[in-house]
Design an enzyme around this catalytic site. Structure first.
Site, PDB file in Angstrom:
ATOM      1  N   ASN A 110       0.929  -1.463  -0.101  1.00  0.00           N
ATOM      2  CA  ASN A 110       0.069   0.051  -0.080  1.00  0.00           C
ATOM      3  C   ASN A 110       1.027   1.427  -0.014  1.00  0.00           C
ATOM      4  O   ASN A 110       2.222   1.163   0.479  1.00  0.00           O
ATOM      5  CB  ASN A 110      -0.831   0.105   1.180  1.00  0.00           C
ATOM      6  CG  ASN A 110      -1.846   1.316   1.405  1.00  0.00           C
ATOM      7  OD1 ASN A 110      -2.521   1.587   0.401  1.00  0.00           O
ATOM      8  ND2 ASN A 110      -1.964   1.916   2.496  1.00  0.00           N
ATOM      9  N   HIS A 112       0.869   5.161   1.347  1.00  0.00           N
ATOM     10  CA  HIS A 112       0.168   6.014   2.475  1.00  0.00           C
ATOM     11  C   HIS A 112       0.846   7.462   2.483  1.00  0.00           C
ATOM     12  O   HIS A 112       2.127   7.341   2.380  1.00  0.00           O
ATOM     13  CB  HIS A 112       0.266   5.337   3.919  1.00  0.00           C
ATOM     14  CG  HIS A 112      -0.520   6.161   5.029  1.00  0.00           C
ATOM     15  ND1 HIS A 112      -1.857   5.986   5.073  1.00  0.00           N
ATOM     16  CD2 HIS A 112      -0.006   7.013   5.674  1.00  0.00           C
ATOM     17  CE1 HIS A 112      -2.252   7.029   6.318  1.00  0.00           C
ATOM     18  NE2 HIS A 112      -1.099   7.574   6.701  1.00  0.00           N
ATOM     19  N   SER A 139       4.923   6.832   2.586  1.00  0.00           N
ATOM     20  CA  SER A 139       5.480   5.377   2.642  1.00  0.00           C
ATOM     21  C   SER A 139       4.673   4.237   1.883  1.00  0.00           C
ATOM     22  O   SER A 139       3.646   4.223   1.663  1.00  0.00           O
ATOM     23  CB  SER A 139       5.063   4.977   4.052  1.00  0.00           C
ATOM     24  OG  SER A 139       5.637   6.163   5.041  1.00  0.00           O
ATOM     25  N   ASP A 148      -2.511   0.197   8.179  1.00  0.00           N
ATOM     26  CA  ASP A 148      -1.227   1.260   8.044  1.00  0.00           C
ATOM     27  C   ASP A 148       0.037   0.825   8.856  1.00  0.00           C
ATOM     28  O   ASP A 148       0.719   1.656   9.373  1.00  0.00           O
ATOM     29  CB  ASP A 148      -1.532   2.811   8.365  1.00  0.00           C
ATOM     30  CG  ASP A 148      -2.556   3.391   7.397  1.00  0.00           C
ATOM     31  OD1 ASP A 148      -2.719   2.608   6.072  1.00  0.00           O
ATOM     32  OD2 ASP A 148      -3.383   4.099   7.528  1.00  0.00           O
TER      33      ASP A 148
END
Ligand code: GRF
Length: 217
Positions: A110, A112, A139, A148
């Site tokens: 992912n 973020h 990130s 997260d």
């Protein structure tokens, strides 16, 4: 000889990070190709970006499923039928269920818009400004069940200016995201970053280090 790694991208909206990955994958020497794009929202700009690039798109409306797991199963079936080796979340606004995250362990990442582990969750830029932080960033991390919180692969820093607004900080951060995600995906697709017992292990990343972990401000 093996071809480029097949990547599935999950989106919910604008898809500018998807676009950055599409653009990178057009280079002949890029080690990943976008095999499919799945959105949980119909009609979003990200789907049009994928269509323009000739990438297979799928809409899986989460509202049509009775449970989180049923929705995730439907997404997983699309990813598997597209021979997906790695899944990139790019502005995908659904929390994925534990079974899905476990199934894709080490193959699910992912992006973020903060320097994790600081500022997890939503409304990041407003909270960064309110905190008085002078540096923010973005990130790329492996996804684990806790939001997260997965092991961090790569980060880029951006300055927070004294009179910043959340929108201005968001667009400065987004520009860094568009550099970082393709670089991180390159490392993943080349096998230079792996997740090994919840630890990120790097191989031959020295050369990328200067740019990847701290692009020029
Ligand atoms: C990005 O800021 C990303 O970091 C966050 O959601 C936003 C998605 O933007 N997860 P886009 O859809 O890629 O333009």
């Amino acid at each position: 000889m093996t071809g480029p790694m097949r990547v599935g991208v999950l989106i919910s909206g604008r898809g500018s990070n998807l676009q950055a990955l599409i653009d990178a994958s057009k280079s002949r020497d890029y080690p990943a190709t976008i095999g499919c794009v799945v959105s949980n929202v119909a009609g979003v700009e990200g789907l049009r970006r994928a269509e323009r690039a000739g990438i297979a798109t799928h809409v899986v409306p989460h509202t049509a499923y009775g449970s989180r797991e049923a929705f995730d199963d439907a997404v997983g079936q699309i990813l598997s039928s597209s021979d997906t080796a790695l899944v990139c979340l790019a502005g995908f606004m659904r929390v994925l269920s534990d079974p899905f995250v476990q199934k894709w362990h080490g193959r699910l990442v992912n992006i973020h818009p903060s320097l994790l582990p600081a500022f997890k969750g939503l409304n990041v830029h407003r909270r960064v400004i309110e905190s008085g932080a002078r540096i923010s960033g973005c990130s790329v991390h492996f996804v684990v069940p806790e939001l997260d919180s997965g092991p961090i692969i790569a980060q880029a820093a951006v300055p927070v200016w004294p009179d910043d607004t959340p929108d201005a900080l968001a667009s400065r951060t987004l520009a860094a995201e568009h550099r970082l995600y393709p670089l991180a995906l390159r490392l993943l697709a080349e096998g230079r970053v792996i997740l090994d017992r919840e630890q990120v292990r790097f191989r031959d990343v020295e050369q990328a280090g200067g740019e990847l972990f701290s692009p020029p401000l």
